[in-house]
Motif scaffolding. Structure first.
Motif, short mmCIF file in Angstrom:
data_model
loop_
_atom_site.label_atom_id
_atom_site.label_comp_id
_atom_site.label_asym_id
_atom_site.label_seq_id
_atom_site.Cartn_x
_atom_site.Cartn_y
_atom_site.Cartn_z
N TYR A 56 0.86 -1.19 0.00
CA TYR A 56 0.00 0.00 0.00
C TYR A 56 0.90 1.24 0.00
N LYS A 78 -2.80 0.73 -3.83
CA LYS A 78 -2.34 -0.63 -3.53
C LYS A 78 -1.80 -1.30 -4.79
N TYR A 96 -6.98 2.94 -4.06
CA TYR A 96 -7.71 2.10 -3.10
C TYR A 96 -8.69 2.90 -2.25
#
Length: 278
Positions: A56, A78, A96
């Protein structure tokens, strides 16, 4: 000297606390005040987090709102670990979550990162070890083995009255050798060397990190320590038997001779002053 090493380490520890420990911006407020962060002069950082075979990428911006530091903007991307390389750019990641999507989330406060949507690293320790600041936390008796590591003559040592000054902080010491005062109460700097004081102060934090995993940050590691103690600390972190959870030691030093002990060089950074910004 005066290249910002201490500030860098404080920021690393602060950001780890924000992202991994899911602490509020209060944990990093002192250093943000030092950097004179305002509503117009923001603080931006990026952090990469590995979790469940996914990397991430967090991009955050913090500003000062009245007397508090709050997040102005944040975006979380991500990427599968299988596709991750050190050369990856933001465009390689998939969006994300963004802070704008969470603006109406009653459970997300303005001083909390959206990284809290990731599971908390339970048990992981992130600590900035300033040896004298640790003294007021260490009222318990250190283990005999730990005491002997730094001073064979001392049998027991307890902090009695923490004042914030080595000259006036009092401690009770008991010596091994017959003939010495059985129990002596005096100022800490008269009872023990600064190396012993530093060791007994910071080693409990080091041992906790080794057992749970996490990050230990120490400024000027070599101060009051001889090479024997420093290499012993290195060995604790590099040996999988004493560091089964992969705890990480981040430190600064003025002695480049310590770098001879390193088998890899990609984790060494040299700080220097940029005269153009003076």
């Amino acid at each position: 000297n005066s290249t910002g090493k201490t500030t860098i380490l404080q920021l690393i520890a602060g950001i780890c606390n924000l992202v991994l420990m899911q602490r509020t911006t209060e944990v990093i407020a002192p250093i943000l005040r030092k950097l004179q962060i305002t509503n117009e002069r923001s603080f931006k950082f990026e952090a990469e987090i590995l979790q469940d075979k996914t990397v991430y990428l967090l991009e955050s911006e913090i500003v000062k709102n009245k007397d508090e530091f709050v997040y102005k903007d944040e975006v979380l991307y991500k990427l599968p670990l299988s596709k991750y390389t050190k050369g990856n750019k933001v465009d390689d990641f998939k969006l994300y979550k963004s802070r704008t999507e969470e603006v109406n989330n009653p459970f997300l406060k303005s001083d909390e990162s959206i990284a809290r949507c990731l599971s908390s690293k339970a048990g992981v320790l992130v600590t900035y070890l300033d040896f004298f600041r640790e003294l007021n936390k260490r009222h318990e008796t250190p283990s005999i083995d730990l005491i002997k590591l730094f001073d064979l003559a001392i049998k027991d040592l307890k902090i009695r009255d923490y004042t914030g000054d080595l000259k006036t902080t009092t401690a009770c010491v008991e010596f091994e050798r017959p003939g010495l005062v059985e129990k002596q109460v005096d100022s800490l700097e008269k009872i023990a060397s600064k190396g012993t004081i530093k060791g007994l102060s910071i080693f409990p934090g080091i041992l906790t990190a080794l057992s749970s995993g996490g990050y230990v940050v120490i400024d000027d590691l070599e101060t009051y320590f001889d090479n024997r103690i420093i290499t012993y600390i290195f060995d604790l972190f590099t040996n999988v038997k004493t560091n089964p959870q992969g705890a990480c030691l981040i430190f600064s030093t003025h002695y480049y001779e310590l770098l001879d002990y390193f088998t890899r060089k990609d984790n060494i950074y040299v700080a220097h002053q940029d005269d153009s910004e003076l």
